[in-house]
Design an enzyme around this catalytic site. Structure first.
Site, mmCIF file in Angstrom:
data_model
loop_
_atom_site.group_PDB
_atom_site.id
_atom_site.type_symbol
_atom_site.label_atom_id
_atom_site.label_comp_id
_atom_site.label_asym_id
_atom_site.label_seq_id
_atom_site.Cartn_x
_atom_site.Cartn_y
_atom_site.Cartn_z
ATOM 1 C CG ASP A 65 -0.489 7.907 -13.015
ATOM 2 O OD1 ASP A 65 -1.022 8.399 -11.980
ATOM 3 O OD2 ASP A 65 0.786 8.317 -13.523
ATOM 4 C CB VAL A 66 -6.077 8.392 -10.743
ATOM 5 C CG1 VAL A 66 -6.692 7.305 -10.854
ATOM 6 C CG2 VAL A 66 -5.136 8.452 -9.451
ATOM 7 C CG ASN A 92 -9.875 2.883 -3.032
ATOM 8 O OD1 ASN A 92 -10.210 3.255 -1.680
ATOM 9 N ND2 ASN A 92 -9.174 2.422 -3.597
ATOM 10 C CE1 TYR A 158 -3.741 9.345 2.942
ATOM 11 C CE2 TYR A 158 -4.205 9.942 5.274
ATOM 12 C CZ TYR A 158 -4.551 9.010 4.180
ATOM 13 O OH TYR A 158 -5.481 7.995 4.133
ATOM 14 C CE LYS A 162 -6.728 10.155 1.664
ATOM 15 N NZ LYS A 162 -7.610 9.432 0.542
HETATM 16 C C1 BGC Z 1 -4.194 5.902 6.781
HETATM 17 C C2 BGC Z 1 -3.601 4.750 7.655
HETATM 18 C C3 BGC Z 1 -3.682 4.926 9.069
HETATM 19 C C4 BGC Z 1 -5.120 5.544 9.149
HETATM 20 C C5 BGC Z 1 -5.468 5.944 10.689
HETATM 21 C C6 BGC Z 1 -5.601 6.179 7.037
HETATM 22 O O1 BGC Z 1 -6.225 7.147 6.578
HETATM 23 O O2 BGC Z 1 -4.098 5.528 5.310
HETATM 24 O O3 BGC Z 1 -2.259 4.643 7.219
HETATM 25 O O4 BGC Z 1 -3.509 3.881 9.900
HETATM 26 O O5 BGC Z 1 -5.794 6.445 8.521
HETATM 27 O O6 BGC Z 1 -4.433 6.768 11.125
#
Ligand code: BGC
Length: 260
Positions: A65-66, A92, A158, A162
């Site tokens: 589990d990272v 990843n 998210y 990123k």
């Molecule tokens: C997400 C996807 C999404 C894509 C473009 C990715 O980083 O994981 O769910 O479709 O970005 O929006």
């Protein structure tokens, strides 16, 4: 030009599905030994190992589990035992997380995305660099996303994870460069995997998505994996500290194709 990664020891986190599985497969085709990390569905990792071995390659499956540093540490010890170290880390493993406006988001959902996508990448990079710096060679490639630069309503964890990965990449690259170690990120756009199946399997969702992609199609995992192989190979020996976008033009502001 044929890329040879003969004998290179590669670890792919989240290597038993989606983009990770495609990268593991392509790396093995180029001659690398691949350690396929998984956190669930051991049977898919084992099947990949069997397929790679059947075509003459070398592979192992490693559970971890990272988001747990202890778990990551145990995984790297397994790699040391199997192959005496690591040459290529593909960070990843990642999740999109639950969609929610930030003021309604569950704290535990937000934390989980950061823990897997960002902390997990740091944990694995830390372990990998401990080994790569003394040997004065190695490459770390993290799977980022177009959402390191494109805001995405309902996905603040998210996008933050990123964007964080982007600066982690640049800073690690600066730290590691004097030792001959390269650190990069690869930012896919919309790629056909289970992570976004709810969007591309729905007609309206798909039409909306295609509007956002100048090449007017969703990417295939292999198209990401091929670029990953190039980036970790000596073909890209002078490339470090950058995110490479593989997104069909998604970050090219397609709305501006109609004036503005
Ligand atoms: C997400 C996807 C999404 C894509 C473009 C990715 O980083 O994981 O769910 O479709 O970005 O929006």
């Amino acid at each position: 030009m044929e890329i040879q990664l003969t004998g290179k020891r590669a670890l792919i986190t989240g290597g038993n599905s989606g983009i990770g599985a495609a990268i593991a497969t392509e790396l093995a085709k180029s001659g690398a030994r691949v350690a396929i990390n998984y956190v669930s569905h051991p049977e898919t990792a084992e099947q990949m190992v069997a397929d790679i071995q059947a075509s003459g390659g070398e592979a192992i499956a490693v559970e971890a589990d990272v988001s747990s540093y202890d778990s990551v540490g145990r995984m790297f010890t397994k790699l040391d035992d199997a192959w005496g170290g690591i040459d290529i880390l593909i960070n990843n493993a990642g999740i999109d997380g639950a969609k929610a406006d930030t003021w309604k988001a569950e704290i535990k959902d937000w934390e989980a995305v950061i823990a897997i996508n960002l902390m997990g990448s740091f944990y694995c990079a830390r372990q990998a660099l401990e080994r790569m710096i003394p040997q004065q060679s190695g490459v770390i490639l993290s799977t980022s996303s177009v959402h390191e630069v494109i805001a995405w309503t309902g996905h603040s964890a998210y996008t933050a994870s990123k964007a964080g990965l982007s600066m982690l990449t640049k800073t690690l690259a600066q730290e590691a460069a004097p030792y001959g170690v390269r650190v990069l990120a690869l930012a896919p756009g919309a790629v056909k995997t289970t992570i976004n199946k709810d969007v591309w399997s729905d007609q309206k969702g798909l039409a909306d998505l295609l509007e956002k992609i100048p090449l007017r199609r969703i990417g295939e995992p292999e198209e990401i994996a091929r670029m990953a192989v190039v980036l970790v190979s000596n073909t890209a020996s002078y490339v470090t500290g950058r995110t490479i976008f593989v997104d069909g033009g998604m970050t090219d502001y397609p709305d501006f194709a109609h004036g503005g």
